[in-house]
Design an enzyme around this catalytic site. Structure first.
Site, short mmCIF file in Angstrom:
data_model
loop_
_atom_site.label_atom_id
_atom_site.label_comp_id
_atom_site.label_asym_id
_atom_site.label_seq_id
_atom_site.Cartn_x
_atom_site.Cartn_y
_atom_site.Cartn_z
CB ALA A 13 -0.93 -0.01 1.21
CB ALA A 15 4.23 2.85 -4.30
N GLY A 16 1.69 3.26 -5.89
CA GLY A 16 0.94 2.74 -7.04
C GLY A 16 -0.49 2.31 -6.76
CG ASP A 63 10.06 -8.65 2.37
OD1 ASP A 63 9.37 -9.30 1.56
OD2 ASP A 63 11.24 -8.29 2.15
CB SER A 143 -0.88 -8.94 -14.86
OG SER A 143 -0.38 -8.27 -15.99
CE1 TYR A 156 4.60 -8.88 -12.59
CE2 TYR A 156 3.75 -8.70 -14.83
CZ TYR A 156 3.64 -8.40 -13.48
OH TYR A 156 2.59 -7.65 -13.02
N GLY A 187 -3.93 -4.31 -17.54
CA GLY A 187 -2.81 -4.15 -18.46
C GLY A 187 -1.90 -3.07 -17.91
CB THR A 191 2.56 2.22 -10.74
OG1 THR A 191 3.12 1.03 -11.35
CG2 THR A 191 1.05 2.14 -10.82
P1 NAP Z 1 4.46 -0.23 -7.58
O1 NAP Z 1 4.00 1.19 -7.75
O2 NAP Z 1 5.91 -0.54 -7.75
O3 NAP Z 1 3.94 -0.74 -6.16
C1 NAP Z 1 4.26 -2.03 -5.71
C2 NAP Z 1 3.90 -2.15 -4.24
O4 NAP Z 1 4.22 -3.48 -3.81
C3 NAP Z 1 4.67 -1.19 -3.38
O5 NAP Z 1 3.80 -0.65 -2.40
C4 NAP Z 1 5.73 -2.06 -2.73
O6 NAP Z 1 6.01 -1.58 -1.42
C5 NAP Z 1 4.99 -3.40 -2.64
N1 NAP Z 1 5.91 -4.53 -2.51
C6 NAP Z 1 6.80 -4.98 -3.42
N2 NAP Z 1 7.48 -6.01 -2.91
C7 NAP Z 1 7.01 -6.21 -1.65
C8 NAP Z 1 7.31 -7.12 -0.62
N3 NAP Z 1 8.27 -8.05 -0.77
N4 NAP Z 1 6.62 -7.05 0.54
C9 NAP Z 1 5.65 -6.12 0.70
N5 NAP Z 1 5.32 -5.23 -0.23
C10 NAP Z 1 5.99 -5.27 -1.40
O7 NAP Z 1 3.69 -1.18 -8.62
P2 NAP Z 1 2.13 -1.33 -8.98
O8 NAP Z 1 2.03 -1.16 -10.44
O9 NAP Z 1 1.29 -0.53 -8.08
O10 NAP Z 1 1.94 -2.89 -8.67
C11 NAP Z 1 0.97 -3.37 -7.77
C12 NAP Z 1 0.48 -4.74 -8.23
O11 NAP Z 1 -0.18 -4.59 -9.49
C13 NAP Z 1 1.57 -5.76 -8.44
O12 NAP Z 1 1.12 -7.02 -8.00
C14 NAP Z 1 1.76 -5.77 -9.96
O13 NAP Z 1 2.28 -6.98 -10.41
C15 NAP Z 1 0.32 -5.55 -10.40
N6 NAP Z 1 0.17 -5.05 -11.77
C16 NAP Z 1 0.78 -3.89 -12.17
C17 NAP Z 1 0.63 -3.45 -13.47
C18 NAP Z 1 1.28 -2.20 -13.98
O14 NAP Z 1 1.39 -2.03 -15.22
N7 NAP Z 1 1.72 -1.29 -13.14
C19 NAP Z 1 -0.17 -4.19 -14.37
C20 NAP Z 1 -0.78 -5.36 -13.91
C21 NAP Z 1 -0.61 -5.77 -12.61
P3 NAP Z 1 7.46 -1.53 -0.70
O15 NAP Z 1 8.48 -1.41 -1.78
O16 NAP Z 1 7.35 -0.33 0.19
O17 NAP Z 1 7.50 -2.81 0.05
#
Ligand code: NAP
Length: 256
Positions: A13, A15-16, A63, A143, A156, A187, A191
């Site tokens: 929570a 970011a993103g 984590d 995704s 991924y 898609g 972020t």
């Molecule tokens: P993001 O902005 O990089 O945010 C990712 C979040 O996950 C951050 O809050 C990060 O927090 C947390 N995180 C990562 N590793 C972690 C860990 N080991 N333990 C706890 N928290 C962890 O990316 P996002 O795009 O919002 O991604 C969120 C989800 O959406 C992911 O599952 C991603 O695969 C999915 N998604 C993203 C996209 C896209 O295009 N952006 C598309 C489809 C699906 P900390 O680093 O502070 O731990």
């Protein structure tokens, strides 16, 4: 169905999509349990969530890759935070963009440990309580990549295909209970996702979104809240969503 006073637990929570989802549920007056590794960012999201109307916010440093930490942190929650109504399994990441046969094994392990095993650890810690209380909704972040692989992203994509199947399996195992299970499968969303994938290379990350309109984190958050707001007997199994500039993992409408 309103979320006023409901306890919503969101992983990742800070970011993103996770942060946007926290703010969207805050607007509905939910009680928010927020988790991530970066506590400074999480605290900022929590402050903003309070401004937007969250009933209460509790942050935990977590984590999701650490099995024991997940079990211990969630077992140690104050009683009033243990009764989770909605779990958003959002924590996740991509690392690297390499031909699979040349990929970095550390990158693979980080993705598998976070996106698959982390999601499982959190689910294992939270869902038994939902079954016991006879209330709950699990929302997993999948995704488009889980439906169709793209070159150099096989691992991924594999982790997100796993999320799709875990989502299906969990829903089957919860049949006969009122617990709902949904996967939201976006898609391209702009972020920090690409910045993380390219280990902080801003120029390379910016190119991913060049010449097209991607989804925003708020678009996805809105969809998550919508799925959670259906009447209690309605289970949205999965939602595959893209911007109009994307047809699937491989086809984009780029203007430049
Ligand atoms: P993001 O902005 O990089 O945010 C990712 C979040 O996950 C951050 O809050 C990060 O927090 C947390 N995180 C990562 N590793 C972690 C860990 N080991 N333990 C706890 N928290 C962890 O990316 P996002 O795009 O919002 O991604 C969120 C989800 O959406 C992911 O599952 C991603 O695969 C999915 N998604 C993203 C996209 C896209 O295009 N952006 C598309 C489809 C699906 P900390 O680093 O502070 O731990």
């Amino acid at each position: 169905m309103t979320h006023k006073g409901k306890t919503v637990f969101i992983t990742g929570a800070s970011a993103g999509i996770g942060a946007a989802t926290a703010l969207a549920f805050a607007h509905e007056g939910a009680r928010l349990l927020l988790a991530a590794r970066r506590m400074d960012k999480l605290v900022d999201v929590a402050d903003e969530a309070r401004n937007r109307g969250a009933a209460v916010v509790h942050c935990i440093s977590l984590d999701v890759r650490h099995r024991e930490a997940v079990a211990n942190e969630l077992a140690a929650l104050p009683k009033e935070w243990k009764a989770i109504d909605v779990l958003v399994n959002n924590a996740g990441l991509s690392r690297g963009l390499d031909k699979l046969y040349l990929g970095k094994i550390e990158d693979w392990e980080e993705m598998i440990d976070t996106n698959i095993k982390g999601l499982l650890y959190v689910t294992r810690a939270v869902v038994p309580g939902m079954v016991e209380r006879g209330v709950g909704h699990v929302i997993n972040l999948g995704s488009t990549a889980g439906h169709l692989a793209y070159p150099n992203g096989g691992v991924y994509c594999g982790t997100k295909a796993a999320v799709h199947m875990l989502n299906d399996g969990l829903r089957q195992d919860l049949l006969g209970t009122p617990i709902r299970v949904t996967s939201v499968e976006p898609g391209m969303v702009e972020t920090d996702f690409s910045l993380v994938r390219f280990h902080g290379d801003e120029e390379r990350a910016a190119k991913v979104y060049k010449g097209l309109t991607p989804l925003t984190p708020e678009d996805v958050a809105d969809t998550i809240v919508w799925a959670a707001s259906r009447p209690a007997h309605v289970n949205i199994a999965s939602i595959l969503m893209t911007s109009v500039d994307q047809a699937n993992s491989l086809q984009f409408n780029r203007q430049s």
